[in-house]
Design an enzyme around this catalytic site. Structure first.
Site, PDB file in Angstrom:
ATOM      1  N   ILE A 162     -17.337  -0.853 -13.773  1.00 12.77           N
ATOM      2  CA  ILE A 162     -16.218  -0.191 -14.448  1.00 12.77           C
ATOM      3  C   ILE A 162     -15.916  -0.892 -15.770  1.00 12.77           C
ATOM      4  O   ILE A 162     -15.629  -0.240 -16.784  1.00 12.77           O
ATOM      5  CB  ILE A 162     -14.976  -0.155 -13.543  1.00 12.77           C
ATOM      6  CG1 ILE A 162     -15.256   0.703 -12.303  1.00 12.77           C
ATOM      7  CG2 ILE A 162     -13.769   0.400 -14.297  1.00 12.77           C
ATOM      8  CD1 ILE A 162     -14.107   0.752 -11.297  1.00 12.77           C
ATOM      9  N   ARG A 194      -5.833  -3.697  -8.650  1.00 13.60           N
ATOM     10  CA  ARG A 194      -4.930  -3.623  -7.512  1.00 13.60           C
ATOM     11  C   ARG A 194      -3.610  -4.289  -7.910  1.00 13.60           C
ATOM     12  O   ARG A 194      -3.603  -5.280  -8.650  1.00 13.60           O
ATOM     13  CB  ARG A 194      -5.520  -4.332  -6.284  1.00 13.60           C
ATOM     14  CG  ARG A 194      -6.676  -3.593  -5.629  1.00 13.60           C
ATOM     15  CD  ARG A 194      -6.207  -2.350  -4.897  1.00 13.60           C
ATOM     16  NE  ARG A 194      -7.259  -1.739  -4.087  1.00 13.60           N
ATOM     17  CZ  ARG A 194      -8.074  -0.787  -4.512  1.00 13.60           C
ATOM     18  NH1 ARG A 194      -7.971  -0.357  -5.767  1.00 13.60           N
ATOM     19  NH2 ARG A 194      -8.987  -0.273  -3.704  1.00 13.60           N
ATOM     20  N   ASP A 250      -1.641   1.186 -13.474  1.00  9.94           N
ATOM     21  CA  ASP A 250      -1.879   2.311 -12.566  1.00  9.94           C
ATOM     22  C   ASP A 250      -1.592   1.883 -11.131  1.00  9.94           C
ATOM     23  O   ASP A 250      -1.562   2.715 -10.231  1.00  9.94           O
ATOM     24  CB  ASP A 250      -3.325   2.811 -12.680  1.00  9.94           C
ATOM     25  CG  ASP A 250      -3.571   4.034 -11.802  1.00  9.94           C
ATOM     26  OD1 ASP A 250      -2.798   5.008 -11.930  1.00  9.94           O
ATOM     27  OD2 ASP A 250      -4.508   4.009 -10.984  1.00  9.94           O
ATOM     28  N   GLU A 292       3.496  -1.094  -3.442  1.00 11.86           N
ATOM     29  CA  GLU A 292       2.997   0.252  -3.718  1.00 11.86           C
ATOM     30  C   GLU A 292       3.063   1.091  -2.443  1.00 11.86           C
ATOM     31  O   GLU A 292       2.562   0.635  -1.410  1.00 11.86           O
ATOM     32  CB  GLU A 292       1.552   0.169  -4.228  1.00 11.86           C
ATOM     33  CG  GLU A 292       1.023   1.475  -4.779  1.00 11.86           C
ATOM     34  CD  GLU A 292      -0.367   1.323  -5.378  1.00 11.86           C
ATOM     35  OE1 GLU A 292      -0.485   0.719  -6.466  1.00 11.86           O
ATOM     36  OE2 GLU A 292      -1.319   1.785  -4.734  1.00 11.86           O
ATOM     37  N   HIS A 348      -1.105   5.171  -9.330  1.00 11.31           N
ATOM     38  CA  HIS A 348      -2.406   4.945  -8.706  1.00 11.31           C
ATOM     39  C   HIS A 348      -3.259   6.220  -8.707  1.00 11.31           C
ATOM     40  O   HIS A 348      -3.687   6.713  -7.660  1.00 11.31           O
ATOM     41  CB  HIS A 348      -2.249   4.424  -7.277  1.00 11.31           C
ATOM     42  CG  HIS A 348      -3.436   3.629  -6.816  1.00 11.31           C
ATOM     43  ND1 HIS A 348      -3.362   2.663  -5.858  1.00 11.31           N
ATOM     44  CD2 HIS A 348      -4.751   3.678  -7.197  1.00 11.31           C
ATOM     45  CE1 HIS A 348      -4.557   2.130  -5.649  1.00 11.31           C
ATOM     46  NE2 HIS A 348      -5.419   2.734  -6.448  1.00 11.31           N
TER      47      HIS A 348
END
Length: 321
Positions: free
Chosen positions: A162, A237, A260, A265, A284
């Site tokens: 990524i 994360r 994000d 969460e 997310h």
């Protein structure tokens, strides 16, 4: 015949992406009896995995559909291989990162807020925000309504698939790159060098897996090493950042952030991140794409084919990631 477990929602549209000479076993989200599968294509949602795992029998390979496997790593049956979903999410996450960077430095959330308020004169708030973030700069004659990406220094923390995809998409905009990974190699710094690299970076992109080594790696002292007005982008994360320290850094006007993911969460009502200044926040969704299932089962099909042929599988998780 090889029994391949697939998620309950498996769509026959994607059957052609898996080898023909296998037995497909649709694994229910809430099983009530043992399920024999040798190769298991794991559901995307970690809560579903937690419910299903105790009922899986005979599994030798677990193929995750996410790049992050923190919810799985401590629950792998003895002797089984875990393969992550590296490659599935490269494009959407990289595109989210680029979008989040532009939204932040061009003050797009502010301008959307101005549109909703129907008060065009508020555009001077962009200039005020810029001055607050750059107190050392002499106030220019012309108001600042957005920043340039060109010329900025980008630090990518977690230079994997990524990270490379992010770099490819940012390269045309005239930025310079510094890369950090778990191990030092040509053109890439080791994670131990991070503290020395942070002060020079205008944009810090965090795309590391969540492990014991990376949990809260961006704590108060590390955030304090960041450049004044630097942008911290987290598409990894939430627990990679120490939330209280991040809130304090944002409220002080030292840095800005684009997230994000958060910790906790989902973010509960009333949490200080909701109202933190200089923050671009999404729930997310960076990996979301209408092509997710196509990419996921393309990878899964390649992996099943490799397994049938006795070939080495891709993306085998070692040392925790």
């Amino acid at each position: 015949m090889l029994r391949v477990g697939v998620p309950a929602h498996f769509d026959s549209t994607y059957r052609h992406l898996l080898p023909p000479d296998i037995e497909i076993v649709q694994v229910p989200d809430d099983p009530s009896e043992p399920i024999e599968v040798e190769f298991w294509i794991v559901p995307y949602m970690s809560k579903t995995v937690a419910r299903v795992l105790p009922f899986i029998r005979g599994v030798k390979v677990l193929q995750a559909l996410s790049a992050g496997i923190d919810a799985l790593i401590d629950h792998i049956p003895q002797g089984a291989l875990l393969c992550d979903g590296q490659g599935i999410h490269d494009i959407p996450v990289a595109e989210w990162v680029v979008s989040a960077i532009f939204a932040s430095i061009k003050f797009l959330p502010l301008y959307e807020d101005i549109r909703r308020s129907e008060e065009w004169g508020r555009r001077t708030e962009a200039d005020e925000t810029y001055q607050q973030l750059h107190p050392e700069e002499k106030k220019p004659v012309v108001p600042i309504f957005g920043e340039d990406l060109a010329g900025k220094s980008v630090l990518i923390v977690g230079y994997g698939a990524i990270g490379k995809a992010i770099e490819e998409r940012l390269e045309p905009f005239g930025v310079t790159f510094t890369r950090v990974s778990r191990r030092k190699r040509y053109g890439i710094h080791a994670i131990e060098e991070l503290d020395n690299l942070l002060p020079a970076a205008d944009i810090v992109i965090v795309i590391v897996p969540l492990t014991k080594a990376t949990e809260q790696m961006f704590d108060g002292p590390r955030l304090a090493k960041m450049k004044q007005a630097a942008l911290l982008v987290n598409a990894a994360r939430g627990p990679v950042l120490q939330t209280d320290a991040l809130v304090a850094a944002l409220q002080s006007g030292r840095i800005r952030a684009a997230l994000d993911v958060t910790d906790p969460e989902p973010l509960p009502k009333g949490h200080p991140l909701w109202s933190a200044p200089n923050l671009f926040l999404t729930p997310h969704v960076a990996g979301g794409s209408p092509r997710f299932l196509e990419r996921a089962f393309t990878l899964a099909g390649e992996q099943v084919t490799r397994y049938l042929k006795g070939e080495t599988l891709k993306n085998i998780v070692t040392e925790g990631y």
